[in-house]
Design a protein around this motif. Structure first.
Motif, PDB file in Angstrom:
ATOM      1  N   SER A 187      79.553  64.924  34.260  1.00  0.00           N
ATOM      2  CA  SER A 187      78.478  65.871  33.972  1.00  0.00           C
ATOM      3  C   SER A 187      79.005  67.300  34.068  1.00  0.00           C
ATOM      4  O   SER A 187      80.014  67.572  34.708  1.00  0.00           O
ATOM      5  CB  SER A 187      77.312  65.660  34.938  1.00  0.00           C
ATOM      6  N   SER A 188      78.283  68.210  33.440  1.00  0.00           N
ATOM      7  CA  SER A 188      78.667  69.613  33.493  1.00  0.00           C
ATOM      8  C   SER A 188      77.476  70.533  33.733  1.00  0.00           C
ATOM      9  O   SER A 188      77.614  71.572  34.374  1.00  0.00           O
ATOM     10  CB  SER A 188      79.393  70.021  32.200  1.00  0.00           C
ATOM     11  N   GLY A 202      83.084  68.300  29.732  1.00  0.00           N
ATOM     12  CA  GLY A 202      82.823  67.025  30.390  1.00  0.00           C
ATOM     13  C   GLY A 202      83.779  65.925  29.997  1.00  0.00           C
ATOM     14  O   GLY A 202      83.661  64.790  30.483  1.00  0.00           O
ATOM     15  N   GLU A 250      82.944  60.835  39.241  1.00  0.00           N
ATOM     16  CA  GLU A 250      83.177  62.082  38.534  1.00  0.00           C
ATOM     17  C   GLU A 250      84.065  63.008  39.366  1.00  0.00           C
ATOM     18  O   GLU A 250      83.732  63.351  40.502  1.00  0.00           O
ATOM     19  CB  GLU A 250      81.843  62.776  38.242  1.00  0.00           C
ATOM     20  N   GLY A 293      78.022  67.582  28.359  1.00  0.00           N
ATOM     21  CA  GLY A 293      78.568  66.624  29.308  1.00  0.00           C
ATOM     22  C   GLY A 293      77.846  65.292  29.325  1.00  0.00           C
ATOM     23  O   GLY A 293      77.235  64.865  28.341  1.00  0.00           O
TER      24      GLY A 293
END
Length: 551
Positions: A426-427, A456, A480, A416
């Motif tokens: 992000s992950s 991501g 996000e 991500g």
């Protein structure tokens, strides 16, 4: 495992020397960024968000203990003390300075490893079942055919500059643990009515921004025609695939646009020209098979039943044994799944110290071999049942025994926004939050098999499209957000997930996963998996619970 001959070693050594000179010229300003781009991609080198990322090939996921030690050396010497295993059974390093990449490649060559064709528009690493050769449901070990494909495809001049990257997977078992139907070419070993073993060939699978499931174009292909038929497929793709738009350049778009029957007809026409000129002889199949002969199993292994008493005495060992080991085709042995899903690190990450430990454990307990898996874990495939307790203690000490294989916390997750320059969200931190929600083992085990996959960005490196629960990070005006899909699966007749609804804010993602899990618990019948409950009750109960809670 396959051992290089003098020609293999010469090829890899010469590639190292070639890239060393190319890197020198680039750093000296003699090559432009554009000129160096193609050269570095040929050697698995990407420029990521913070530093170069080097992707190292692990053909069909098989590693010797010496190779794992070398990976640990690279992590410790050139990187920040860790590496990351991917869904293609490869390993990536994210922090190696560009000027040191040739030294890394030279170190890899010393243990018969390289990074050739791990990037670029070429045939990538051929993947397979991590239980190949040890599973009772296997018709035939697929690894020799993966090795044959590797030798045929490596530096093949006709397929070095394809319209887009190209991925092949091979499975020999009744259960498709190689997720063949989401590959450009999926090969399943099957038996025809005459009792002969050959290949079922499917084409046009793939994930990313346009996920598709492969379609069968030949129900049975004789083994001797494997390479000629693959070459015919690649020729049609090379000639007909789009090159004007990289988002529409994959073979899945070509197969979808012209239809599987029309595509198959073109393949048959091309194949007729070459089928008698490129024959895979049985002698060559047998030669390669010899590299994958079964090890010398202990005929008395099944007599050692002391581990059964250990289960009674040590509940933690019993949990690990139930969730992190599976049956072996040889009585007295088990397959051990080494978890890379500790809550302390990102899914798929492994430290240099852990690599060193696993190399020693492989030598001691599993004939010196390890395997990387599609779901970003590792496998010690040949462990005697009498050694299981000692092995568990060592893995537990190294934080490699998290007893969560096959659960929601055994998730697939791409790096991500933390590393990837293509990512929108992000992950890794989201994965950590989800793992915390389900850290109570009784709750985790009560949920049973739930396949969670997270990406991501739309490139789908986390394979979210085929997760029982899929999570996709998206960018909305610089913030996000995350889209959910439900009902995807990758085994056997693969199915793409269905979109839950509008995107979820980042701070609500873990809540949403828990709400989805509770809908399942409220509606399941005895023995029913999450994905089966989803298809029985449909999307609406999940959608209603999630968006009511988030309003």
């Amino acid at each position: 495992m396959f051992i290089y001959d003098q020609y293999d070693q010469q090829l890899v050594d010469e590639r190292v020397a070639q890239f060393r000179d190319q890197t020198r010229r680039y750093l000296a300003g003699e090559l432009s960024d554009d000129e160096f781009l193609a050269l570095r991609l040929m050697n698995g080198l990407y420029i990521q968000r913070h530093a170069p990322m080097l992707r190292i090939a692990v053909p069909y996921g098989l590693l010797s203990s010496d190779q794992v030690r070398m990976l640990g050396h690279i992590a410790r010497t050139y990187d920040k003390d860790y590496g990351h295993f991917t869904t293609r059974q490869n390993i990536q390093f994210n922090w190696i300075p560009l000027e040191q990449i040739p030294d890394v490649l030279a170190d890899l060559a010393s243990v018969q490893m390289h990074a050739i064709q791990t990037s670029g528009n070429c045939i990538r690493n051929t993947t397979t079942d991590p239980l190949a050769g040890v599973s009772a449901d296997e018709l035939e070990d697929p690894r020799p055919y993966c090795e044959i494909i590797r030798q045929w495809s490596t530096l093949h001049p006709e397929f070095a500059y394809l319209p887009r990257k190209f991925k092949i997977a091979v499975s020999g078992a009744s259960k498709d643990r190689a997720v063949t139907l989401v590959h450009d070419i999926g090969l399943r070993l099957v038996k025809n009515e005459a009792g002969e073993i050959g290949f079922k060939v499917s084409v046009g699978g793939g994930l990313g921004r346009t996920p598709m499931v492969a379609q069968t174009i030949r129900p049975f292909l004789e083994k001797r025609h494997l390479l000629s038929y693959l070459e015919a497929i690649l020729r049609v793709y090379n000639l007909r695939g789009r090159r004007d738009n990289k988002y529409k350049a994959r073979i899945k778009i070509l197969v979808s646009s012209m239809g599987a029957d029309n595509f198959a007809a073109l393949v048959e026409q091309e194949w007729a020209k070459i089928r008698d000129k490129l024959v895979l002889e049985q002698a060559e199949i047998d030669r390669i098979k010899a590299f994958f002969a079964a090890p010398q199993y202990d005929p008395d292994a099944a007599q050692d039943a002391a581990y059964q008493q250990r289960q009674s005495d040590t509940p933690a060992f019993a949990r690990w044994l139930e969730h992190n080991t599976t049956a072996h085709k040889v009585d007295g042995y088990r397959v051990v799944h080494v978890s890379l899903k500790s809550p302390k690190i990102a899914p798929g990450d492994i430290t240099a110290e852990q690599m060193d430990t696993l190399a020693e454990l492989a030598d001691q307990y599993s004939f010196g071999l390890l395997r990387s898996t599609y779901d970003q874990n590792l496998v010690l495939a040949d462990v005697k049942q009498g050694d299981l307790f000692a092995l568990w203690q060592a893995l537990d000490q190294a934080d490699l025994a998290t007893p969560s294989i096959g659960t929601i916390n055994d998730m697939i997750c791409c790096p991500g926004l933390d590393f990837c320059s293509l990512a929108n969200a992000s992950s890794i931190d989201i994965a950590g939050e989800i793992q915390q929600r389900f850290e109570q083992l009784d709750y985790l085990y009560d949920l049973g098999e739930i396949d969670l996959k997270m990406s991501g960005c739309m490139n789908g490196c986390g394979h979210h499209s085929i997760g029982h629960i899929g999570i996709l990070g998206v960018d909305k005006k610089g913030e996000e957000w995350y889209q959910f899909t439900l009902g995807g699966f990758s085994e056997d007749e693969a199915q793409l997930g269905q979109r839950l609804g509008k995107a979820i804010a980042k701070d609500k993602v873990a809540d949403t996963v828990e709400q989805i899990a509770r809908v399942y618990l409220d509606n399941r019948i005895e023995g029913e998996r999450f994905v089966d409950t989803f298809y029985r009750i449909g999307m609406e109960p999940f959608k209603g619970r999630v968006y009511e809670a988030n309003n």
